[in-house]
Design a protein around this motif. Structure first.
Motif, PDB file in Angstrom:
ATOM      1  N   PRO A 118       0.790  -1.237   0.000  1.00  0.00           N
ATOM      2  CA  PRO A 118       0.000   0.000   0.000  1.00  0.00           C
ATOM      3  C   PRO A 118       0.824   1.291   0.000  1.00  0.00           C
ATOM      4  N   HIS A 119       2.096   1.204   0.333  1.00  0.00           N
ATOM      5  CA  HIS A 119       2.923   2.412   0.432  1.00  0.00           C
ATOM      6  C   HIS A 119       3.721   2.694  -0.841  1.00  0.00           C
ATOM      7  N   GLU A 120       3.554   1.840  -1.832  1.00  0.00           N
ATOM      8  CA  GLU A 120       4.273   2.018  -3.101  1.00  0.00           C
ATOM      9  C   GLU A 120       3.277   2.228  -4.232  1.00  0.00           C
ATOM     10  N   PRO A 121       3.570   3.134  -5.176  1.00  0.00           N
ATOM     11  CA  PRO A 121       2.692   3.267  -6.345  1.00  0.00           C
ATOM     12  C   PRO A 121       2.751   1.989  -7.195  1.00  0.00           C
ATOM     13  N   ILE A 122       1.630   1.641  -7.796  1.00  0.00           N
ATOM     14  CA  ILE A 122       1.576   0.426  -8.613  1.00  0.00           C
ATOM     15  C   ILE A 122       2.080   0.733 -10.014  1.00  0.00           C
ATOM     16  N   SER A 123       3.078  -0.016 -10.445  1.00  0.00           N
ATOM     17  CA  SER A 123       3.606   0.122 -11.797  1.00  0.00           C
ATOM     18  C   SER A 123       2.990  -0.956 -12.673  1.00  0.00           C
ATOM     19  N   TRP A 124       2.084  -0.545 -13.571  1.00  0.00           N
ATOM     20  CA  TRP A 124       1.438  -1.521 -14.444  1.00  0.00           C
ATOM     21  C   TRP A 124       2.456  -2.221 -15.334  1.00  0.00           C
ATOM     22  N   ASP A 125       3.484  -1.487 -15.769  1.00  0.00           N
ATOM     23  CA  ASP A 125       4.503  -2.096 -16.630  1.00  0.00           C
ATOM     24  C   ASP A 125       5.212  -3.255 -15.929  1.00  0.00           C
ATOM     25  N   ALA A 126       5.405  -3.133 -14.610  1.00  0.00           N
ATOM     26  CA  ALA A 126       6.043  -4.210 -13.847  1.00  0.00           C
ATOM     27  C   ALA A 126       5.038  -5.303 -13.492  1.00  0.00           C
TER      28      ALA A 126
ATOM     29  N   HIS B 274       2.024  -6.088 -15.031  1.00  0.00           N
ATOM     30  CA  HIS B 274       1.387  -6.764 -16.165  1.00  0.00           C
ATOM     31  C   HIS B 274       2.040  -8.098 -16.531  1.00  0.00           C
ATOM     32  N   PRO B 275       3.382  -8.173 -16.676  1.00  0.00           N
ATOM     33  CA  PRO B 275       3.991  -9.470 -17.012  1.00  0.00           C
ATOM     34  C   PRO B 275       3.778 -10.524 -15.929  1.00  0.00           C
ATOM     35  N   GLN B 276       3.763 -10.090 -14.669  1.00  0.00           N
ATOM     36  CA  GLN B 276       3.535 -11.043 -13.582  1.00  0.00           C
ATOM     37  C   GLN B 276       2.125 -11.618 -13.642  1.00  0.00           C
ATOM     38  N   LEU B 277       1.152 -10.772 -13.930  1.00  0.00           N
ATOM     39  CA  LEU B 277      -0.230 -11.243 -14.039  1.00  0.00           C
ATOM     40  C   LEU B 277      -0.412 -12.138 -15.261  1.00  0.00           C
ATOM     41  N   MET B 278       0.290 -11.837 -16.330  1.00  0.00           N
ATOM     42  CA  MET B 278       0.222 -12.682 -17.525  1.00  0.00           C
ATOM     43  C   MET B 278       0.730 -14.085 -17.207  1.00  0.00           C
ATOM     44  N   LEU B 279       1.795 -14.172 -16.402  1.00  0.00           N
ATOM     45  CA  LEU B 279       2.337 -15.473 -16.023  1.00  0.00           C
ATOM     46  C   LEU B 279       1.362 -16.272 -15.167  1.00  0.00           C
ATOM     47  N   LEU B 280       0.449 -15.573 -14.491  1.00  0.00           N
ATOM     48  CA  LEU B 280      -0.564 -16.253 -13.688  1.00  0.00           C
ATOM     49  C   LEU B 280      -1.723 -16.754 -14.540  1.00  0.00           C
ATOM     50  N   GLY B 281      -1.706 -16.423 -15.840  1.00  0.00           N
ATOM     51  CA  GLY B 281      -2.692 -16.973 -16.766  1.00  0.00           C
ATOM     52  C   GLY B 281      -3.955 -16.152 -16.958  1.00  0.00           C
ATOM     53  N   PHE B 282      -3.934 -14.877 -16.563  1.00  0.00           N
ATOM     54  CA  PHE B 282      -5.123 -14.045 -16.758  1.00  0.00           C
ATOM     55  C   PHE B 282      -5.285 -13.714 -18.240  1.00  0.00           C
ATOM     56  N   ASP B 283      -6.538 -13.752 -18.718  1.00  0.00           N
ATOM     57  CA  ASP B 283      -6.791 -13.405 -20.115  1.00  0.00           C
ATOM     58  C   ASP B 283      -6.772 -11.885 -20.290  1.00  0.00           C
ATOM     59  N   ASP B 284      -6.784 -11.444 -21.540  1.00  0.00           N
ATOM     60  CA  ASP B 284      -6.652 -10.015 -21.834  1.00  0.00           C
ATOM     61  C   ASP B 284      -7.790  -9.185 -21.231  1.00  0.00           C
ATOM     62  N   ASP B 285      -9.014  -9.706 -21.296  1.00  0.00           N
ATOM     63  CA  ASP B 285     -10.149  -8.962 -20.745  1.00  0.00           C
ATOM     64  C   ASP B 285      -9.995  -8.758 -19.242  1.00  0.00           C
ATOM     65  N   THR B 286      -9.557  -9.794 -18.540  1.00  0.00           N
ATOM     66  CA  THR B 286      -9.359  -9.688 -17.098  1.00  0.00           C
ATOM     67  C   THR B 286      -8.226  -8.720 -16.785  1.00  0.00           C
ATOM     68  N   LEU B 287      -7.155  -8.801 -17.545  1.00  0.00           N
ATOM     69  CA  LEU B 287      -6.015  -7.893 -17.335  1.00  0.00           C
ATOM     70  C   LEU B 287      -6.437  -6.438 -17.511  1.00  0.00           C
ATOM     71  N   MET B 288      -7.204  -6.167 -18.557  1.00  0.00           N
ATOM     72  CA  MET B 288      -7.640  -4.795 -18.790  1.00  0.00           C
ATOM     73  C   MET B 288      -8.626  -4.340 -17.705  1.00  0.00           C
ATOM     74  N   GLY B 289      -9.455  -5.281 -17.238  1.00  0.00           N
ATOM     75  CA  GLY B 289     -10.377  -4.960 -16.153  1.00  0.00           C
ATOM     76  C   GLY B 289      -9.637  -4.627 -14.866  1.00  0.00           C
TER      77      GLY B 289
END
Length: 198
Positions: free
Chosen positions: A115-123, A125-140
């Motif tokens: 909670p004390h760090e800003p969220i970097s989507w660039d960092a 996004h690849p981690q969430l992709m490795l967890l198998g989330f589809d594009d719609d879920t990632l964008m959501g």
């Protein structure tokens, strides 16, 4: 806490499998997800029902705790070639309202994870992709991260089946940094309790 989550989560996921219209695709995703909790990247390459058993073939990537040199030596020793991996289905169908609540729940777990760090989507996004989330879920998730999510509002009227779908995904996200803080633990516990209401 995680040991208390895993057994009922597996029981509920098995019940959901029995009621799923896409049992094969859902089971493929579930097996990969279960192994992912152990830090093992796995893909199901074959799935079949025979007699009173389910036969599963897996392609397994290097576990996170494995030294790269050791992994290469294991591969060399096995003389194993690359296997063709069939595409994995999307799994259970969610309504637009359920999908919206799911991505906001996952965004909440991300927000309270650090909670004390800003969220970097660039960092992230690849981690969430490795967890198998589809594009719609990632964008959501990306969209939901733009505003603070409120746990009490998210849990209001949460369906047990949706909690059962959200819980393993939330556990995977909480474990991205290999630790579960009190806020993440609280969210996981509430999801577990909601899931048990089924």
């Amino acid at each position: 806490m995680l040991s208390q989550i895993v057994r009922p989560m597996v029981r509920t996921q098995l019940r959901l499998l029995a009621n799923s219209q896409a049992t094969r695709a859902t089971l493929v995703n579930t097996i990969a997800q279960w192994l992912g909790f152990l830090g093992v990247e796995a893909r199901v390459t074959h799935l079949d029902a025979a007699s009173n058993q389910i036969q599963v073939s897996l392609t397994v990537g290097k576990p996170e705790a494995c030294d790269p040199h050791d992994w290469q030596q294991i591969l060399k020793n096995l003389h194993q070639g690359k296997a063709e991996v069939p595409p994995v289905g999307a799994g259970m169908e969610l309504s637009a309202q359920q999908r919206s609540k799911l991505v906001r729940l996952l965004a909440y777990v991300i927000q309270v994870g650090n909670p004390h760090e800003p969220i970097s989507w660039d960092a992230l996004h690849p981690q969430l992709m490795l967890l198998g989330f589809d594009d719609d879920t990632l964008m959501g998730i990306r969209s939901a991260l733009k505003i603070p999510q409120d746990l009490d509002m998210l849990m209001e009227g949460l369906e047990p089946d949706l909690a059962a779908i959200a819980l393993p995904k939330a556990v995977s996200i909480a474990l991205l940094d290999r630790q579960v803080n009190p806020s993440e633990d609280k969210a996981l516990a509430i999801l577990l309790d909601s899931m048990k209401l089924s």
